[in-house]
Design an enzyme around this catalytic site. Structure first.
Site, PDB file in Angstrom:
ATOM      1  N   CYS A   1       1.257  -1.369  -0.056  1.00  0.00           N
ATOM      2  CA  CYS A   1      -0.182  -0.071  -0.181  1.00  0.00           C
ATOM      3  C   CYS A   1       0.915   1.145  -0.082  1.00  0.00           C
ATOM      4  CB  CYS A   1      -0.862   0.331   1.689  1.00  0.00           C
ATOM      5  SG  CYS A   1      -1.964   1.822   0.835  1.00  0.00           S
TER       6      CYS A   1
ATOM      7  N   GLU B   1      -3.302   0.304  -6.164  1.00  0.00           N
ATOM      8  CA  GLU B   1      -2.733  -1.014  -6.383  1.00  0.00           C
ATOM      9  C   GLU B   1      -2.532  -0.662  -7.735  1.00  0.00           C
ATOM     10  OE1 GLU B   1      -0.635  -2.597  -3.750  1.00  0.00           O
ATOM     11  OE2 GLU B   1      -2.239  -3.102  -1.836  1.00  0.00           O
TER      12      GLU B   1
END
Length: 227
Positions: free
Chosen positions: A2, A109
């Site tokens: 992340c 992502e």
DNA sequence: CCAGACGTTGTT
DNA sequence: GTCTGG
DNA sequence: CCAGACGTTGTT
DNA sequence: GTCTGG
């Protein structure tokens, strides 16, 4: 993993969701964030070390351990693997005593395609607020500078995200917020094993514009679906 | 013992 | 290639 | 995470 | 501060 996320909801909604009696220092002016990057301040919840009440606080993303000589170490410590954080000198103390919630309503992502990478925006259905499992620490510089910072735990991707990316942030379901914040649970491997994963079917994933690549770009175009 | 690192991801 | 800054 | 810099000295 | 490597 992340490395970018969003928080678009207003503080009033955060307080409604998290408990009205909380001290909060999320500050004003508030603006919706579509591209939160490491080194920036992120909205968190932790137990106040003295009163043990929940408090809202802004923490710098990128954990600077209390013992660090150079605060630049924080640029490397934006994530902590949940499988190993307990054994890492940079994280073990914080994992035992300084856990926090990092508030978000979506994250990005990147999926690599050779030399290019395609960003995807991941959120919950209904755009619900959620919380990453975080760790925080306080660093005191030689000139009395104080920096409070945090890292976000990562986990193996669930079945829904596995085709995009092999890792994802550890998202706590609301039922687990209290036990995560609770300073009494020092058996961290048991704590981590007890967490209930968010059901994969709760997630929505869309490909988005590569404008999100540039950390200086922070507008609704970052989360607009493309293709 | 002291010195030096302390992290994750992805790619080869 | 590797590190720093956002 | 990605983007962008990556160096020193001395002078203004 | 704590762990690893020499």
């Amino acid at each position: 993993m992340c490395g970018r996320f969003t928080l678009t909801v207003q503080p009033a909604q955060l307080i409604e969701r998290l408990g009205a009696h909380m001290q909060e220092k999320w500050g004003e002016p508030w603006q919706p964030r579509y591209n939160i990057a490491p080194s920036q301040l992120v909205a968190c919840v932790r137990l106040n070390p003295h009163s043990t009440q929940r408090e809202g606080v802004m923490l710098r993303w990128g954990l600077i351990p209390a013992w660090a000589k150079d605060p630049a170490i924080g640029t490397k410590l934006i994530n902590a693997r949940m499988e190993t954080a307990g054994e890492k000198p940079a994280f073990s103390a914080a994992l035992q005593r300084q856990r926090c919630l990092v508030l978000a309503d979506g994250f990005y992502e990147w999926q690599r395609h050779g030399r290019f990478s395609q960003p995807y925006y991941i959120r919950l259905r209904e755009g619900r607020l959620f919380a990453f499992a975080g760790l925080w620490d306080q660093w005191r510089g030689p000139e009395g500078t104080v920096i409070e910072s945090c890292a976000i735990l990562t986990a193996p991707s669930n079945s829904f995200l596995a085709s995009i990316h092999s890792r994802m942030p550890l998202i706590l379901c609301p039922d687990d917020w209290d036990v995560w914040l609770d300073g009494k649970e020092h058996n961290t491997s048991r704590l981590l094993r007890s967490l209930r994963p968010c059901p994969p079917e709760d997630f929505v994933v869309v490909p988005v514009s590569r404008c999100v690549n540039d950390p200086a770009v922070d507008h609704p175009g970052c989360i607009e679906p493309v293709e």
